[in-house]
Motif scaffolding. Structure first.
Motif, PDB file in Angstrom:
ATOM      1  N   GLN A 307       7.589 -29.867  40.732  1.00 41.52           N
ATOM      2  CA  GLN A 307       6.353 -30.590  40.460  1.00 41.52           C
ATOM      3  C   GLN A 307       5.475 -29.771  39.527  1.00 41.52           C
ATOM      4  O   GLN A 307       5.323 -28.563  39.707  1.00 41.52           O
ATOM      5  N   LEU A 308       4.919 -30.433  38.541  1.00 40.20           N
ATOM      6  CA  LEU A 308       4.060 -29.777  37.561  1.00 40.20           C
ATOM      7  C   LEU A 308       2.829 -29.172  38.224  1.00 40.20           C
ATOM      8  O   LEU A 308       2.212 -29.779  39.098  1.00 40.20           O
ATOM      9  N   GLU A 309       2.490 -27.964  37.801  1.00 37.97           N
ATOM     10  CA  GLU A 309       1.194 -27.378  38.119  1.00 37.97           C
ATOM     11  C   GLU A 309       0.768 -26.537  36.924  1.00 37.97           C
ATOM     12  O   GLU A 309       1.577 -26.241  36.041  1.00 37.97           O
ATOM     13  N   PHE A 310      -0.505 -26.181  36.886  1.00 42.32           N
ATOM     14  CA  PHE A 310      -1.026 -25.432  35.754  1.00 42.32           C
ATOM     15  C   PHE A 310      -1.422 -24.035  36.208  1.00 42.32           C
ATOM     16  O   PHE A 310      -2.182 -23.868  37.164  1.00 42.32           O
ATOM     17  N   LEU A 311      -0.873 -23.034  35.515  1.00 40.23           N
ATOM     18  CA  LEU A 311      -1.095 -21.636  35.850  1.00 40.23           C
ATOM     19  C   LEU A 311      -2.153 -21.061  34.922  1.00 40.23           C
ATOM     20  O   LEU A 311      -1.985 -21.050  33.694  1.00 40.23           O
ATOM     21  N   THR A 312      -3.245 -20.580  35.489  1.00 37.82           N
ATOM     22  CA  THR A 312      -4.272 -19.900  34.702  1.00 37.82           C
ATOM     23  C   THR A 312      -3.886 -18.434  34.605  1.00 37.82           C
ATOM     24  O   THR A 312      -3.996 -17.681  35.570  1.00 37.82           O
ATOM     25  N   VAL A 313      -3.401 -18.038  33.451  1.00 39.17           N
ATOM     26  CA  VAL A 313      -2.941 -16.667  33.247  1.00 39.17           C
ATOM     27  C   VAL A 313      -4.134 -15.735  33.092  1.00 39.17           C
ATOM     28  O   VAL A 313      -4.194 -14.654  33.688  1.00 39.17           O
ATOM     29  N   ASP A 314      -5.093 -16.131  32.276  1.00 40.22           N
ATOM     30  CA  ASP A 314      -6.338 -15.382  32.094  1.00 40.22           C
ATOM     31  C   ASP A 314      -7.362 -16.352  31.533  1.00 40.22           C
ATOM     32  O   ASP A 314      -7.111 -17.560  31.453  1.00 40.22           O
ATOM     33  N   ASP A 315      -8.510 -15.838  31.121  1.00 43.00           N
ATOM     34  CA  ASP A 315      -9.582 -16.720  30.653  1.00 43.00           C
ATOM     35  C   ASP A 315      -9.188 -17.528  29.424  1.00 43.00           C
ATOM     36  O   ASP A 315      -9.749 -18.608  29.175  1.00 43.00           O
ATOM     37  N   GLY A 316      -8.196 -17.044  28.657  1.00 45.62           N
ATOM     38  CA  GLY A 316      -7.852 -17.742  27.423  1.00 45.62           C
ATOM     39  C   GLY A 316      -6.516 -18.431  27.430  1.00 45.62           C
ATOM     40  O   GLY A 316      -6.104 -18.966  26.392  1.00 45.62           O
ATOM     41  N   LEU A 317      -5.829 -18.451  28.574  1.00 44.06           N
ATOM     42  CA  LEU A 317      -4.483 -19.004  28.555  1.00 44.06           C
ATOM     43  C   LEU A 317      -4.171 -19.764  29.840  1.00 44.06           C
ATOM     44  O   LEU A 317      -4.234 -19.211  30.938  1.00 44.06           O
ATOM     45  N   VAL A 318      -3.821 -21.041  29.682  1.00 41.26           N
ATOM     46  CA  VAL A 318      -3.333 -21.895  30.765  1.00 41.26           C
ATOM     47  C   VAL A 318      -1.942 -22.365  30.369  1.00 41.26           C
ATOM     48  O   VAL A 318      -1.716 -22.755  29.217  1.00 41.26           O
ATOM     49  N   LEU A 319      -0.997 -22.343  31.308  1.00 40.30           N
ATOM     50  CA  LEU A 319       0.369 -22.728  31.004  1.00 40.30           C
ATOM     51  C   LEU A 319       0.862 -23.770  32.006  1.00 40.30           C
ATOM     52  O   LEU A 319       0.560 -23.682  33.208  1.00 40.30           O
ATOM     53  N   PRO A 320       1.658 -24.734  31.551  1.00 38.63           N
ATOM     54  CA  PRO A 320       2.298 -25.664  32.489  1.00 38.63           C
ATOM     55  C   PRO A 320       3.551 -24.992  33.086  1.00 38.63           C
ATOM     56  O   PRO A 320       4.400 -24.496  32.343  1.00 38.63           O
ATOM     57  N   VAL A 321       3.647 -24.975  34.399  1.00 37.93           N
ATOM     58  CA  VAL A 321       4.830 -24.450  35.087  1.00 37.93           C
ATOM     59  C   VAL A 321       5.236 -25.488  36.126  1.00 37.93           C
ATOM     60  O   VAL A 321       4.539 -26.479  36.344  1.00 37.93           O
ATOM     61  N   PHE A 322       6.362 -25.251  36.793  1.00 42.11           N
ATOM     62  CA  PHE A 322       6.867 -26.231  37.734  1.00 42.11           C
ATOM     63  C   PHE A 322       7.194 -25.544  39.050  1.00 42.11           C
ATOM     64  O   PHE A 322       7.903 -24.538  39.101  1.00 42.11           O
ATOM     65  N   ARG A 323       6.637 -26.092  40.116  1.00 40.40           N
ATOM     66  CA  ARG A 323       6.792 -25.517  41.447  1.00 40.40           C
ATOM     67  C   ARG A 323       7.895 -26.262  42.204  1.00 40.40           C
ATOM     68  O   ARG A 323       7.917 -27.473  42.287  1.00 40.40           O
ATOM     69  N   GLY A 324       8.810 -25.452  42.750  1.00 42.23           N
ATOM     70  CA  GLY A 324       9.867 -26.000  43.581  1.00 42.23           C
ATOM     71  C   GLY A 324       9.614 -25.706  45.035  1.00 42.23           C
ATOM     72  O   GLY A 324       8.687 -24.981  45.403  1.00 42.23           O
TER      73      GLY A 324
END
Length: 327
Positions: A307-324
């Motif tokens: 399932q898609l979730e969004f990972l906040t890496v730092d103040d300038g970077l958000v990435l789409p990742v997938f949780r199993g």
């Protein structure tokens, strides 16, 4: 016999006679790196054509009923792709792990040599074996100090040697910078390694809308308004009908693992190997590459629901990742 050599980083003088560590490394010489490998596809005209178009080689020897493959394609016929060949032995991984443990954690490809014994023709099926040919004594280069590791692959057709491919890497500890610090991430006095910055994606006019959506916690898929086809990654035009007109649809977030790889090597300061990287298939039918979270790397499987979730890496970077889920 023809030979081609591509040169890279030169090695400096040896650091002295072989030491006990080098003797441990040299014990791997002659060990098999791959046994009984076979090319996944026969030598074929379409691959030859693509190769020649890519490098701009119009030699007539590579076309027509008596065509041969360009000699420099030798390695292309042995590549295993994402799924590999299943013929690789553990010796090469053990050698690299030994070098990593001694502090030679960086790696660079330095050169390759190919020897051609007979031409390859469409319809030929190649077989190959690979061996760890040599591990050099400790050497110092502009990049740092380490050991050159050379593997040799013998490529055969119907038992006859068609060519040999030697590939050489340098496993090294980076040299100090002019300010006296190591070129890699430094350890503070406590011994803890600081977290390196996560690499940033390349954002351009073709994919700006995608990253704007990620910033807003939306995974947007391009949709051609000419033929209604969905596409990912984002492109300036439709690969099906050629229309430059498009809009977007928001992904539901449901997906399954289509394929995956577990990254063990090389280590990179911003990541903690081993970790799983997957090609996931979205419910909408398109596929994308992303990290898998929520399950251990050795529990990731093909067809695993994620399932898609969004990972906040730092103040300038958000990435789409997938949780199993292991359940």
């Amino acid at each position: 016999m023809a030979r081609e050599r591509a040169a890279g980083v030169p090695g400096g003088p040896e650091a002295g006679p072989a030491d006990p560590f080098h003797r441990r490394l040299a014990a791997f010489e002659g060990s098999a790196a791959a046994i009984g490998g076979r090319g996944k596809d026969p030598v074929n005209a379409p691959m030859i054509r693509h190769w020649c178009e890519a490098v701009g080689d119009a030699n007539p020897a590579y076309t027509g009923p008596d065509a041969i493959a360009p000699p420099t394609m030798l390695q292309a016929w042995t590549m295993g792709g994402l799924s590999g060949h299943g013929d690789r032995t553990s010796a090469y991984d053990e050698l690299l792990a030994l070098l990593d443990g001694a502090g030679y954690t960086s790696v660079v490809a330095t050169d390759c040599e190919q020897e051609y014994r007979r031409p390859l023709r469409p319809g030929d099926t190649v077989a190959f074996d690979a061996v760890i040919e040599s591990v050099s004594p400790r050497k110092t280069t502009r990049l740092g100090t380490g050991h050159f590791v050379t593997t040799r692959m013998d490529v055969r057709v119907d038992g006859e040697l068609a060519g040999t491919h030697r590939f050489r890497i340098l496993k090294y500890a980076p040299a100090a910078r002019p300010d006296g610090r190591a070129r890699s991430a430094e350890r503070p006095a406590s011994g803890a390694r600081p977290r390196a910055s996560r690499p940033r994606p390349v954002v351009n006019r073709d994919n700006q809308g995608f990253w704007d959506g990620v910033r807003d916690r939306k995974l947007l898929i391009q949709r051609c308004t000419g033929c209604s086809g969905l596409r990912f990654p984002w492109l300036p035009g439709c690969h099906a009908c050629g229309s430059p007109a498009w809009d977007t649809v928001e992904a539901s977030g449901a997906a399954t693992v289509f394929s995956y790889v577990v990254m063990h090597h090389p280590p990179f300061p911003a990541f903690d190997p081993p970790y799983a990287v997957a090609l996931v298939e979205l419910a909408e039918g398109v596929r994308m590459v992303s990290n898998i979270t929520g399950v251990p790397y050795d529990k990731v499987r093909i067809s695993l629901p994620v399932q898609l979730e969004f990972l906040t890496v730092d103040d300038g970077l958000v990435l789409p990742v997938f949780r199993g889920s292991e359940a």
